[in-house]
Design an enzyme around this catalytic site. Sequence first.
Site, short mmCIF file in Angstrom:
data_model
loop_
_atom_site.label_atom_id
_atom_site.label_comp_id
_atom_site.label_asym_id
_atom_site.label_seq_id
_atom_site.Cartn_x
_atom_site.Cartn_y
_atom_site.Cartn_z
N PHE A 159 0.87 -1.18 0.00
CA PHE A 159 0.00 0.00 0.00
C PHE A 159 0.90 1.23 0.00
O PHE A 159 1.70 1.43 0.91
CB PHE A 159 -0.91 0.05 1.23
CG PHE A 159 -1.66 1.37 1.34
CD1 PHE A 159 -2.97 1.48 0.88
CD2 PHE A 159 -1.06 2.50 1.89
CE1 PHE A 159 -3.66 2.69 0.97
CE2 PHE A 159 -1.74 3.71 1.98
CZ PHE A 159 -3.04 3.80 1.51
N GLU A 160 0.78 2.03 -1.03
CA GLU A 160 1.40 3.34 -1.03
C GLU A 160 0.61 4.24 -1.97
O GLU A 160 0.13 3.79 -3.02
CB GLU A 160 2.88 3.29 -1.42
CG GLU A 160 3.17 2.73 -2.80
CD GLU A 160 4.67 2.74 -3.12
OE1 GLU A 160 5.49 2.84 -2.19
OE2 GLU A 160 5.01 2.64 -4.32
N ILE A 161 0.43 5.48 -1.57
CA ILE A 161 -0.16 6.50 -2.42
C ILE A 161 0.90 7.56 -2.62
O ILE A 161 1.43 8.10 -1.64
CB ILE A 161 -1.43 7.10 -1.80
CG1 ILE A 161 -2.47 6.00 -1.52
CG2 ILE A 161 -2.03 8.16 -2.72
CD1 ILE A 161 -3.74 6.50 -0.85
#
Length: 377
Positions: free
Chosen positions: A276-278
């Site tokens: 998960f990374e934005i």
Amino acid sequence: MIRGLRVGITQRHKSVLKILVYLLIGAIFTLYIVGNTQSTDSIIDNLRAFQNSLSDSRSNDFIKASLAPKRKNAAFVALVRNSDLKGMRDSIRQLEDRFNRKYHYPYIFLNDVPFTEEFKRGVQDLASSNVTFGTLDSESWGYPPWVDKQKAKDIWEKADYMHSKSESYRFMCRFQSGYVFRHPLVQQLDYYWRIEPDVKYFCDIDYDPFVFMAENNKKYGWIIGFSEYMATIPTLWKSTKEFIDKNPSYVAKDNALAWALNEEKVYNGCHFWSNFEIVDLSFYRSKPYLEYFEYLDKSGGFFYERWGDAPVHSLAVSFLLSKDEIHYFSDIGYYHPALGYCPDDSDKKGKCVCDPKKNTGKNFVCTKSWVDLFGKK
């Protein structure tokens, strides 16, 4: 030219919808005045039904996306295999139910081989927005010319850790570290949200994380902070320190290196779990990051060792960005196979279905040390 055309179409749809709504209200009101026996409640029900018909129809995806709250030039991006169809469908269902049914951001799926028609249909059936598919080229998925393949494979045979003998895993780590943001389908984006198969989102996300990041000058967003298995990266910090020493001007003022280093000023293994990374992709495309990746790539560590994209990203974020440009999404409940995270008290209140006893991400040492140093922001 294309962007301008899209804006024009959006405004036209808004005008047409407004006219239709006003005409409907006027017609109903006229009938009511001349003696129509409909009750006020019935009139309201009709209006709600009309509104729902606009928001629920799959044929109106373009209109829904145009009328959604202000959006960014962003997408969900996944590197997956055809065999991941079931897990990817599970993740899309989660994303749609918890977030994307209101925002309709597009999906981009990447693979080292062409996607099957079964995979394409399977993910398109669940997505409320546009879906595109791309394949990888030999530069981004393969060995660079300076790597000695036989030397690498001889080292793998002696290694004993997860994915120690996997060629494709190393290709994946190198691709995610230095090439995903350069793929033609991703190149056009300003932001991306990395997604994976078999992921769960425990909480409704009632705001747009992309807009949040843009409005608050955030470059990198994460949920789980975890410790790397150091046997996979024995010389990563050595190479990183060499790069920093050669490029001291790249080190951000008020950076987050205190989180990534131990008392001896050596990398402690803490990393943002990058499944998960934005990310504001201008960061990955920046000269400092590209030069950092190239320096690491030339060292051969992605193949002679097993450098993961998570520690690579995390070290880069820690010294190239200000700590205020990094955001801990502590309000988003998340699970990736084996590990999960629940927001505080999410088993008692809020729009979450989350068991903190089973999903203990906030208790991981690296997450706790971030909060101790910088708080939840």
